[in-house]
Design a protein around this motif. Sequence first.
Motif, PDB file in Angstrom:
ATOM      1  N   LEU A 453       4.211 -19.376  22.749  1.00 44.88           N
ATOM      2  CA  LEU A 453       5.033 -20.569  22.957  1.00 44.88           C
ATOM      3  C   LEU A 453       6.491 -20.214  23.267  1.00 44.88           C
ATOM      4  CD1 LEU A 453       3.692 -22.814  20.041  1.00 44.88           C
ATOM      5  CD2 LEU A 453       2.936 -22.736  22.419  1.00 44.88           C
ATOM      6  N   VAL A 454       6.883 -18.985  23.012  1.00 43.25           N
ATOM      7  CA  VAL A 454       8.273 -18.559  23.232  1.00 43.25           C
ATOM      8  C   VAL A 454       8.387 -17.907  24.607  1.00 43.25           C
ATOM      9  CG1 VAL A 454      10.113 -17.026  22.418  1.00 43.25           C
ATOM     10  CG2 VAL A 454       8.670 -18.224  20.765  1.00 43.25           C
ATOM     11  N   PRO A 455       9.264 -18.413  25.470  1.00 42.28           N
ATOM     12  CA  PRO A 455       9.399 -17.820  26.815  1.00 42.28           C
ATOM     13  C   PRO A 455       9.974 -16.414  26.734  1.00 42.28           C
ATOM     14  CG  PRO A 455      11.133 -19.440  26.440  1.00 42.28           C
ATOM     15  CD  PRO A 455      10.207 -19.530  25.261  1.00 42.28           C
ATOM     16  N   THR A 456       9.594 -15.579  27.681  1.00 39.85           N
ATOM     17  CA  THR A 456      10.062 -14.193  27.680  1.00 39.85           C
ATOM     18  C   THR A 456      11.334 -14.038  28.508  1.00 39.85           C
ATOM     19  OG1 THR A 456       8.619 -13.706  29.563  1.00 39.85           O
ATOM     20  CG2 THR A 456       7.761 -13.246  27.359  1.00 39.85           C
ATOM     21  N   ASN A 457      12.122 -13.062  28.117  1.00 36.56           N
ATOM     22  CA  ASN A 457      13.334 -12.707  28.841  1.00 36.56           C
ATOM     23  C   ASN A 457      13.522 -11.205  28.646  1.00 36.56           C
ATOM     24  OD1 ASN A 457      16.017 -12.126  29.608  1.00 36.56           O
ATOM     25  ND2 ASN A 457      16.710 -14.184  29.065  1.00 36.56           N
ATOM     26  N   LYS A 458      13.538 -10.458  29.731  1.00 30.46           N
ATOM     27  CA  LYS A 458      13.531  -8.992  29.617  1.00 30.46           C
ATOM     28  C   LYS A 458      14.746  -8.442  28.885  1.00 30.46           C
ATOM     29  CE  LYS A 458      15.568  -8.292  34.233  1.00 30.46           C
ATOM     30  NZ  LYS A 458      15.359  -7.680  35.569  1.00 30.46           N
ATOM     31  N   ASN A 459      15.800  -9.242  28.783  1.00 35.04           N
ATOM     32  CA  ASN A 459      17.012  -8.757  28.108  1.00 35.04           C
ATOM     33  C   ASN A 459      17.104  -9.184  26.644  1.00 35.04           C
ATOM     34  OD1 ASN A 459      18.037  -7.539  30.490  1.00 35.04           O
ATOM     35  ND2 ASN A 459      18.687  -9.567  31.222  1.00 35.04           N
ATOM     36  N   GLN A 460      16.086  -9.904  26.148  1.00 31.45           N
ATOM     37  CA  GLN A 460      16.134 -10.399  24.773  1.00 31.45           C
ATOM     38  C   GLN A 460      14.805 -10.170  24.059  1.00 31.45           C
ATOM     39  OE1 GLN A 460      17.727 -14.570  25.536  1.00 31.45           O
ATOM     40  NE2 GLN A 460      18.623 -14.167  23.543  1.00 31.45           N
ATOM     41  N   GLU A 461      14.889  -9.921  22.768  1.00 32.45           N
ATOM     42  CA  GLU A 461      13.682  -9.842  21.955  1.00 32.45           C
ATOM     43  C   GLU A 461      13.113 -11.252  21.766  1.00 32.45           C
ATOM     44  OE1 GLU A 461      12.135  -7.272  21.031  1.00 32.45           O
ATOM     45  OE2 GLU A 461      13.605  -5.637  21.161  1.00 32.45           O
ATOM     46  N   LEU A 462      11.796 -11.337  21.650  1.00 35.10           N
ATOM     47  CA  LEU A 462      11.147 -12.635  21.459  1.00 35.10           C
ATOM     48  C   LEU A 462      11.666 -13.342  20.207  1.00 35.10           C
ATOM     49  CD1 LEU A 462       7.459 -11.687  22.358  1.00 35.10           C
ATOM     50  CD2 LEU A 462       8.898 -13.315  23.587  1.00 35.10           C
ATOM     51  N   GLU A 463      11.908 -12.563  19.139  1.00 39.61           N
ATOM     52  CA  GLU A 463      12.387 -13.161  17.891  1.00 39.61           C
ATOM     53  C   GLU A 463      13.765 -13.784  18.064  1.00 39.61           C
ATOM     54  OE1 GLU A 463       9.323 -10.135  16.926  1.00 39.61           O
ATOM     55  OE2 GLU A 463      11.078 -10.167  18.212  1.00 39.61           O
TER      56      GLU A 463
END
Length: 778
Positions: A453-463
Amino acid sequence: MINAALISGLLSNLAPLIKDEFSLFWNFKEDVLKLSSTLSSINAVLEDAERKTVREKDKQTEDWLRKLGNVLYEVRDIMDDCTFKDLRLQVKRLNASSSTRIQVTNSITHPFSNIWMRREIGQKIKEVQKKLDQISSERQKLHLRESIHDSKIDKFTSSWRETMSLPSSTKVYGRDKEKKQIIDILLNKTSSSINVAKGLSVLPLVGIGGLGKTTFSQMVFNDEEIANHFDTKIWVCVSDEFDIKLVIKAIIEDKAEACLEDLQKKVRDKLKGKKYLIILDDVWNENVEAWDQLRSILDCGSSGAFVLTTTRKRNVARIMETIQHFELSLLSNDDCWLLFEQRAFMCGTPKSSNFVDIGKEIARKCKGVPLVAKTLGSQLGFKSDIHEWCKIRDSEIWEISQNEESDLLPILRLSYYDLPYHLRRCFVFCAIFPKDTDIKKERLIKLWIAHDLVPTNKNQELEDIGNTIWKELCWRSFFQDEKTNYYTRCKIHDLMHDLAKSVMKKECYRLDASSSSDGLGHEIRHVTIMFHWSAKTPVYSLKKMRGLQSIMLYGRDNGEGAMEILSVLKKFPSLRVLEVSNDMKYLGMSYLQCQDLRLVGCLKHLRYLDISYSRIIALPNSICNLLNLQTLQLNSCCQLERLPRNTKNLISLRHLYLEGCSRLIYMPGGMGQLKLLKTLSLFVIGEKKSDCQLDELKKLDIGGSLKIKRLGRVSDASIARGISMAKMSSINKLDLEWTSNNEVDDNETNSTRDEKIGEALEVSTTMLQELQMSGYKV
């Protein structure tokens, strides 16, 4: 909404799989590209489909969305199957010796040399494509229109919001006069027309949902005059289930199981002869006998003892009252405006006369309900376009009655549908929790991640992205009562919970002793199971829910419920979350043994497993087959002595919780393979060469709290390879225990060796808040 969330998640996950030549999907590139294209075209009309089901109550469109949802879960299962095979090949490569690595690498490059496996996956993709083509053609018959996508709305984070600190409390408007009236009654300062009982007095506070009864009661409860007047104050959240034993346990602050006779004695010992105030918040009970029994137990204080209750129902108030119940009034238009204004202009929207005039019109339409004013104010705080404010003011949804709280849901949906999709899907997932649950932030974020449910972003951790989503939902008033002690927690207002359930429909289900098995089916994705000592919960009904994604246990029994569920796990191949115990919410764990967990290893899509508080000595080796597992909770497994030797195979693991596992003897070798690991609460250094040594930790980016035991066992070889923790800059609490039974060389004293190990550790102090050391020889 769930369909939109699923499609957006599938599209974001498909894209990298198609591009990765080492992914199994690479072998079906053309088929998967077609699948992705079909999903994109369906995604474009989802907003219009939602509008037709919500505003026009279009049953055909609702049925279309239901069929779409079922197929989307099939697509996700195929993706999960391929991802699992990818992970299995990665593990083989990691574990291969140099002599076999070339052969393993070749099998990764050509993963479908097995013709049968290739045919099976290809056939599954073609079957779901056929179903999606049918659904896509039906959308044209429904005349669904494509929506113009506004990338600004869907952008899930903005820099100013990330650093924003949420206020711990909000100013309460328009309640001063009523607060004084209530306090005067409680302090017996009123006129003779109000008869305060010689024994226990009971004053119910009545009002519709969203009116602020709980907030108002908290104001009273925390008032200085009240604190000075009463010997003791106790707050109890009652909610849907009126269980006398649970209420008494909350009063005496004792969770242990006991008979009513013992509990009665304890509560009387605590309250006898005291002038006390007990607030029973959110009471729904209409059983006169149950209330009379509780009141007789509580009627042991001195003159002036009070129970203040809050309820939506006048019938409940009349059953309980010894003093005429007090009806909380609607806010005035002016106070509604002040509450709306506080939220709407906090984020930089210009406070020009146009915005103020429109804002006051919206505040008037809130009909004096604080929750509506606060929620809409929070929503418009993100809108600096005057047209967006006008759309809310002129919405047809305002045609409501002020007397029925169910009619407030359409207004709250205004704010819900204004959320970006990633916030919507994270919010409605919370329907899985029982009402009035204290929701722990860390737990919720991990559950969101487990369900993609959490969108991904290569520069950020999912948490970190999940934390931003939490903040936004708090800020927009979808979550409330955020508080931080040891953990950060929140609650969801009953009406917001009703809103989440109305969106999730059949996807969330609560199974308890009174549940009927009629109508249960594959559309149920998340089930919360409530156990009770005195009644058997029909767990057999689960077998009808073949598409389950989550199973969460609450309540108490003798462990039979959990064992029955664990014995049929093969029925749920799509399961992603299995929470048998969380914060002692389920009190049957102490009866479980290692053999009861033998089938958990067949859940190849499982992302989140919580078996805390169990008395297992060892985990079954099959747990190491869970290559998708992200979170493993083993807190307070006080008998646990060892983890499986192949724990290193859990290459997706991000969080391993071992707090309270005091008997753990060693960590298995190869832990350095777990490159994604962010949380490791306990690390025990072993004696054997095959055990994990401290130098493997330097390969990991561990954060939070870490306890390292048996530092005296650190080998010279490990020190030579390097045990520096200098790069572990995210650790904020570190506990170093040096005690070991190992003997040292004749030429080396204990203190010299401890000093040598201590110097080699090079602990980072970047975020360190607490450092404990024990057993260190000086």
